[in-house]
Design a protein around this motif. Structure first.
Motif, short mmCIF file in Angstrom:
data_model
loop_
_atom_site.label_atom_id
_atom_site.label_comp_id
_atom_site.label_asym_id
_atom_site.label_seq_id
_atom_site.Cartn_x
_atom_site.Cartn_y
_atom_site.Cartn_z
N ILE A 228 -7.00 4.35 4.87
CA ILE A 228 -7.54 3.20 5.60
C ILE A 228 -7.53 3.48 7.09
N CYS A 229 -6.48 4.12 7.57
CA CYS A 229 -6.39 4.47 8.99
C CYS A 229 -7.49 5.46 9.38
N HIS B 165 -10.83 3.67 9.44
CA HIS B 165 -10.95 2.82 10.63
C HIS B 165 -11.25 3.67 11.87
N GLU C 169 -2.82 5.56 0.64
CA GLU C 169 -3.81 4.50 0.86
C GLU C 169 -3.82 4.05 2.32
N GLU C 170 -2.64 3.95 2.89
CA GLU C 170 -2.54 3.54 4.29
C GLU C 170 -3.17 4.59 5.21
N ALA C 171 -2.94 5.87 4.91
CA ALA C 171 -3.53 6.94 5.71
C ALA C 171 -5.05 6.96 5.55
N LEU D 19 0.83 -1.19 0.00
CA LEU D 19 0.00 0.00 0.00
C LEU D 19 0.87 1.24 0.00
N THR D 20 0.41 2.25 -0.69
CA THR D 20 1.12 3.52 -0.66
C THR D 20 0.79 4.24 0.65
N LYS D 21 1.53 5.29 0.93
CA LYS D 21 1.31 6.05 2.17
C LYS D 21 -0.09 6.68 2.18
#
Length: 113
Positions: free
Chosen positions: A11-12, A15, A7-9, A3-5
């Motif tokens: 998703i975070c 959540h 995408e990760e941010a 995951l790119t940064k």
């Protein structure tokens, strides 16, 4: 899967928002003094209210287009017309056999005796 940064941010954040909404729902649904507010027994859901309002006002914002006409024609009118034509041709063929004497009265599907 990497995951790119961004995408990760995303998703975070998603959540965190889910947890926030979950905790708020649990807090409201388990409040023993909820009856004093006069809201009733269910928790108000803004998303559900927006969805229901959208469903009610759907016909006010409908625009007849060629695509919607074709969808109505192929989904409603055409199947009814094809079914009516099939019934008519089948019944006419059966009636022709009865009238020309190709089927004896005792062999007919529907008779009066």
């Amino acid at each position: 899967m990497v995951l790119t940064k961004e995408e990760e941010a995303f998703i975070c954040r998603k959540h965190e928002q889910t947890l926030k909404l979950r905790n708020e729902y649990l807090k409201q649904s388990s409040n023993p003094f909820r009856h004093a507010t006069g809201e009733g027994g269910t928790v108000f859901d803004a998303g559900l209210a927006r969805f229901q309002a959208m469903r009610v006002s759907n016909y006010e914002h409908f625009r007849p287009t060629g695509h919607s006409f074709r969808m109505g024609l192929f989904a409603v009118v055409l199947p009814i017309a094809v079914y009516a034509w099939a019934l008519k041709t089948e019944r006419d063929g059966r009636e022709k056999k009865y009238r020309t004497g190709q089927v004896a009265y005792k062999d007919r599907q529907f008779k009066f005796i």
